[in-house]
Design a protein around this motif. Sequence first.
Motif, PDB file in Angstrom:
ATOM      1  N   GLU A  40       0.729  -1.465   0.018  1.00 38.45           N
ATOM      2  CA  GLU A  40      -0.006   0.198  -0.179  1.00 38.45           C
ATOM      3  C   GLU A  40       0.778   1.019  -0.120  1.00 38.45           C
ATOM      4  O   GLU A  40       0.813   2.022  -0.566  1.00 38.45           O
ATOM      5  N   ARG A  43       2.263   1.780  -3.627  1.00 40.67           N
ATOM      6  CA  ARG A  43       1.043   2.179  -4.359  1.00 40.67           C
ATOM      7  C   ARG A  43       0.615   4.048  -4.537  1.00 40.67           C
ATOM      8  O   ARG A  43       1.390   4.789  -5.403  1.00 40.67           O
ATOM      9  N   MET A  44       0.564   4.178  -3.027  1.00 43.11           N
ATOM     10  CA  MET A  44       0.847   5.612  -2.681  1.00 43.11           C
ATOM     11  C   MET A  44       1.793   6.414  -3.155  1.00 43.11           C
ATOM     12  O   MET A  44       1.669   7.435  -3.832  1.00 43.11           O
ATOM     13  N   LYS A 244      -0.599  10.653   3.615  1.00 42.99           N
ATOM     14  CA  LYS A 244      -1.912  10.928   3.146  1.00 42.99           C
ATOM     15  C   LYS A 244      -1.886  11.773   2.170  1.00 42.99           C
ATOM     16  O   LYS A 244      -2.541  11.540   1.011  1.00 42.99           O
ATOM     17  N   ASP A 251      -7.891   6.752   1.768  1.00 45.50           N
ATOM     18  CA  ASP A 251      -7.218   6.268   2.027  1.00 45.50           C
ATOM     19  C   ASP A 251      -5.850   5.149   2.107  1.00 45.50           C
ATOM     20  O   ASP A 251      -5.930   5.097   0.632  1.00 45.50           O
ATOM     21  N   SER A 252      -5.288   4.416   2.222  1.00 47.57           N
ATOM     22  CA  SER A 252      -3.719   3.419   2.306  1.00 47.57           C
ATOM     23  C   SER A 252      -3.886   1.928   1.030  1.00 47.57           C
ATOM     24  O   SER A 252      -3.155   2.207   0.210  1.00 47.57           O
ATOM     25  N   GLY A 253      -5.738   1.560   0.933  1.00 42.33           N
ATOM     26  CA  GLY A 253      -5.872   0.746   0.373  1.00 42.33           C
ATOM     27  C   GLY A 253      -7.273   0.000   0.153  1.00 42.33           C
ATOM     28  O   GLY A 253      -8.176   1.357   0.979  1.00 42.33           O
ATOM     29  N   HIS A 254      -7.719  -1.019  -0.132  1.00 39.82           N
ATOM     30  CA  HIS A 254      -9.461  -0.845  -0.306  1.00 39.82           C
ATOM     31  C   HIS A 254      -9.360  -2.415  -0.183  1.00 39.82           C
ATOM     32  O   HIS A 254     -10.384  -3.203  -0.443  1.00 39.82           O
ATOM     33  N   GLY A 261      -7.459   0.111   4.120  1.00 43.39           N
ATOM     34  CA  GLY A 261      -6.637  -0.759   3.746  1.00 43.39           C
ATOM     35  C   GLY A 261      -5.864  -0.590   5.638  1.00 43.39           C
ATOM     36  O   GLY A 261      -5.803  -0.879   6.017  1.00 43.39           O
TER      37      GLY A 261
END
Length: 282
Positions: A40, A43-44, A244, A251-254, A261
Amino acid sequence: MKERIITGILGGVGFLTLVYLGGIWYSSLVLLMAFIGLFEFLRMANIKPFSFPGILGYVILISAWQPDLAALLFPVLGFLKVNGIGTITVEWGQILLLPLFLLLFYTVLSKNRFHIEHAALVLLGALYIGYGFHYVAVARGGIGLTGFWLTIIILLSVWSTDSGAYFAGKAFGKRKLWPDISPNKTVEGALGGFLASLVIVGAIDAFLIFLQVPGALPWGQALAIAAITGIVGPLGDLVESAYKRHFAVKDSGHILPGHGGILDRFDSMLIVFPILYLFGLF
């Protein structure tokens, strides 16, 4: 909201079950969460997790987690001292050197498409997430039920701090705590979270002691954990809010429906567990 509640219940039950089981079951879960957390983060930061520098990030994460494990998984690191037959002594600093230099060399090979700031992000993210989850696992490693109750008390401290801050902020919040980073947090909420951590953890641990539950923490230790968590926990939350905001993501992920995340759920714990360890509380 329904999705958030269902995910929270199922995830909470599953996580607490593995906390109780401990051993390889819990350690494997925590290591998996560390891998997902770094995925995560990369990817951010617009760094492909399965690119060459992304893979180096996982090498660094594993090195922070356990140098011996890193040496077994990545024998090409080579910076090992062999004493006798089959006995390997690993120095953590030596294990880290090769991936660090490879990150720097890659900035040249990529003709600065992967630049020094990217290299710094890979290193920082891997160490921050690797060390954080490492100490989440270490806390559970105590003898018998001691590690179990230690982990439960820390989790209760984090959760009561979060919940207390939310409800106190809703009811009494007026003065912004850090509006440039997290505009919804208030000073009153932070104080409410601190008090909630002390009251809830103190009461539950006193009850466990009264019942003479095996592995229950000494009351002073539980209160110290609650107090430090009440201060440090919100800082961990603000740290994640800061990066963030920098990366312009919500959000950091899903992976956790309704919650975001792994980093969204464990932001406070990644700071709390290492700090408690540094204070000698486990």
